[in-house]
Design an enzyme around this catalytic site. Structure first.
Site, PDB file in Angstrom:
ATOM      1  N   SER A 189       0.799  -1.228   0.000  1.00 12.05           N
ATOM      2  CA  SER A 189       0.000   0.000   0.000  1.00 12.05           C
ATOM      3  C   SER A 189       0.830   1.275   0.000  1.00 12.05           C
ATOM      4  O   SER A 189       0.402   2.277  -0.547  1.00 12.05           O
ATOM      5  CB  SER A 189      -0.945   0.002   1.190  1.00 12.05           C
ATOM      6  OG  SER A 189      -0.209  -0.006   2.393  1.00 12.05           O
ATOM      7  N   HIS A 217      -5.247  -4.657  -2.208  1.00 16.49           N
ATOM      8  CA  HIS A 217      -4.983  -3.495  -3.066  1.00 16.49           C
ATOM      9  C   HIS A 217      -4.858  -3.893  -4.534  1.00 16.49           C
ATOM     10  O   HIS A 217      -4.353  -3.114  -5.341  1.00 16.49           O
ATOM     11  CB  HIS A 217      -3.712  -2.765  -2.623  1.00 16.49           C
ATOM     12  CG  HIS A 217      -3.930  -1.825  -1.477  1.00 16.49           C
ATOM     13  ND1 HIS A 217      -4.569  -0.610  -1.605  1.00 16.49           N
ATOM     14  CD2 HIS A 217      -3.624  -1.937  -0.160  1.00 16.49           C
ATOM     15  CE1 HIS A 217      -4.618  -0.007  -0.443  1.00 16.49           C
ATOM     16  NE2 HIS A 217      -4.059  -0.790   0.463  1.00 16.49           N
ATOM     17  N   LYS A 248     -12.381  -2.084  -0.982  1.00 15.98           N
ATOM     18  CA  LYS A 248     -11.516  -1.203  -1.776  1.00 15.98           C
ATOM     19  C   LYS A 248     -12.060  -1.142  -3.206  1.00 15.98           C
ATOM     20  O   LYS A 248     -13.109  -0.553  -3.412  1.00 15.98           O
ATOM     21  CB  LYS A 248     -10.062  -1.678  -1.677  1.00 15.98           C
ATOM     22  CG  LYS A 248      -9.507  -1.434  -0.271  1.00 15.98           C
ATOM     23  CD  LYS A 248      -8.021  -1.689  -0.134  1.00 15.98           C
ATOM     24  CE  LYS A 248      -7.526  -1.191   1.221  1.00 15.98           C
ATOM     25  NZ  LYS A 248      -7.114  -2.265   2.145  1.00 15.98           N
TER      26      LYS A 248
END
Ligand SMILES: *Cc1c(COP(=O)(O)O)cnc(C)c1O
Length: 403
Positions: A189, A217, A248
């Site tokens: 990240s 991610h 996300k």
């Protein structure tokens, strides 16, 4: 609460405040998107471009997803008031698990309220004394916490250092560790780099270790059709376990899962504590996530935009002379090194209508302060230009004020 404890806690909190380490939450008064409304402390509201959400595919306010979530509530109700194994499993949950397995190319999937919970669930049922967990030093906090919950031996290798990973494996083998698992974030990240899954899977095969990837991610936009880092490397049959979040790129609501080999998922259904002792994923979230996967299966036009936007921002920032961490994900770290400058710059950018966050120690190493910019499919080329212009303007004025 005793007066002594109250005083102690107040001093700790005041200390954070005076050191400038106290986290402030900005209040958003709109849906999550590329352009959002933020409320100032005085109550006034400003429009800002959002470059700090994990909304990579821009689906957080997608009409079809919102409608699907509403429709799921109409059919399945608001909640289950139960864990899965008592009376919390609806057909909707089974359908979503099958859908995710088909999308990721795995045997089976088990849902959790969050990926934090999925990572808390993954180690303890599988590994005990005499087993080994080998972990990248930059892995997410939830992996670190999950590892703490079990008694396996812990090995940590320097970020993406495959020689160190191999030494860890050798050491684990020499200590007669029985089961071994290598765990890594798929995309990290803070640097936005992709794990070296090709080398990791080769070493795992050589030493007889399992591989677990946290693709929080990555899922939705990394790989040719957005199926994540395993697809990026063409290693979908080599990764044993994928953990990921629905909070996300996949709509951004909440929820997560573990997906992977049948026997492992079956074991988690029997023994994973956050699965057995925490409530079922809400029907609205399950229905919304289902719609997201359907949209991605139909060709995933969003990821092309996400990646094109990231490339556009990168090239413009490089042309303007900014120091970026190289990479090919939607996370673009703008290196400033100086902690004060990073924080001041993020504040000044917000005044220019660009919402980004400066990251300092201990989130990133000392002297490696940066502003992390996250691109989304919803950003327009004009919005990206505006962000670049703001970076240039703010950077010049900060440099001038230092002379
Ligand atoms: C965000 C994130 C998580 C936590 O996901 P939640 O579903 O929000 O709990 C776990 N692992 C990684 C790598 C993440 O980036």
């Amino acid at each position: 609460m005793t007066d002594a404890l109250r005083k102690e806690l107040r001093e700790f909190l005041d200390g954070l405040e005076t050191q400038g380490l106290s986290k402030k939450e900005r209040v958003i008064v709109s849906a999550q998107s590329g352009l959002i409304k933020v409320q100032n402390p005085d109550g006034s509201v400003v429009d800002v471009l959002n470059f700090c959400a994990n909304n990579y595919l821009g689906l957080a306010d997608n009409k079809e997803v919102v409608e699907a979530a509403k429709a799921a509530m109409d059919v399945w109700g608001y909640g289950l008031s139960s864990v899965r194994f008592i009376c919390g499993t609806q057909k909707l949950h089974k359908d979503l698990e099958r859908k995710i397995s088909a999308f990721l190319g795995t045997d089976d999937t088990i849902l959790f309220s969050s990926c934090f919970d999925a990572n808390g669930a993954v180690f303890e049922p599988l590994l005990g004394e005499g087993d080994a967990i080998i972990s990248d030093e930059l892995n997410h906090a939830s992996i670190i916490d999950g590892v703490r919950l079990c008694k396996a031996k812990r090995f940590r290798y320097k970020h993406s250092d495959m020689a160190e990973l191999e030494s860890c494996l050798k050491e684990a083998v020499s200590m007669d560790c029985r089961r071994m698992i290598i765990c890594t974030d798929g995309v990290f990240s803070m640097d936005g780099d992709i794990a070296k899954l090709d080398a990791i899977c080769a070493l795992a095969e050589q030493y007889g270790s399992l591989v677990m990837v946290d693709d929080s991610h990555s899922t939705g936009y990394i790989g040719a059709t957005g199926r994540g880092t395993a697809e990026y490397y063409g290693l979908q049959d080599k990764v044993d376990l994928i953990t990921t979040t629905f909070g996300k790129a996949l709509g951004g609501a909440s929820g997560g899962c573990i997906s992977g080999r049948q026997e492992l998922i079956d074991l988690f259904r029997q023994r994973a504590r956050p699965y057995l002792f925490s409530n079922t994923l809400a029907p609205a979230v399950a229905g919304g996530t289902m719609k997201v996967i359907e949209l991605l299966e139909k060709g995933n036009p969003y990821r092309e935009k996400t990646m094109a936007n990231a490339r556009l921002f990168r090239s413009k920032m490089e042309a303007a002379g900014f120091d970026l961490v190289p990479g090919n994900t939607a996370i673009v770290p703008v290196m400033l090194y100086d902690e004060v400058k990073a924080v001041k710059m993020a504040d000044a950018l917000l005044n220019e209508g660009v919402y980004v966050i400066g990251f300092c120690y201990p989130v990133v190493p000392k002297g490696k302060a940066r502003i992390r910019v996250q691109l989304s499919a919803v950003h327009t080329p004009e919005q990206i230009q505006k962000a670049v212009d703001a970076f240039i303007k703010v950077s010049r004025s900060l440099d001038d004020s230092r002379r």
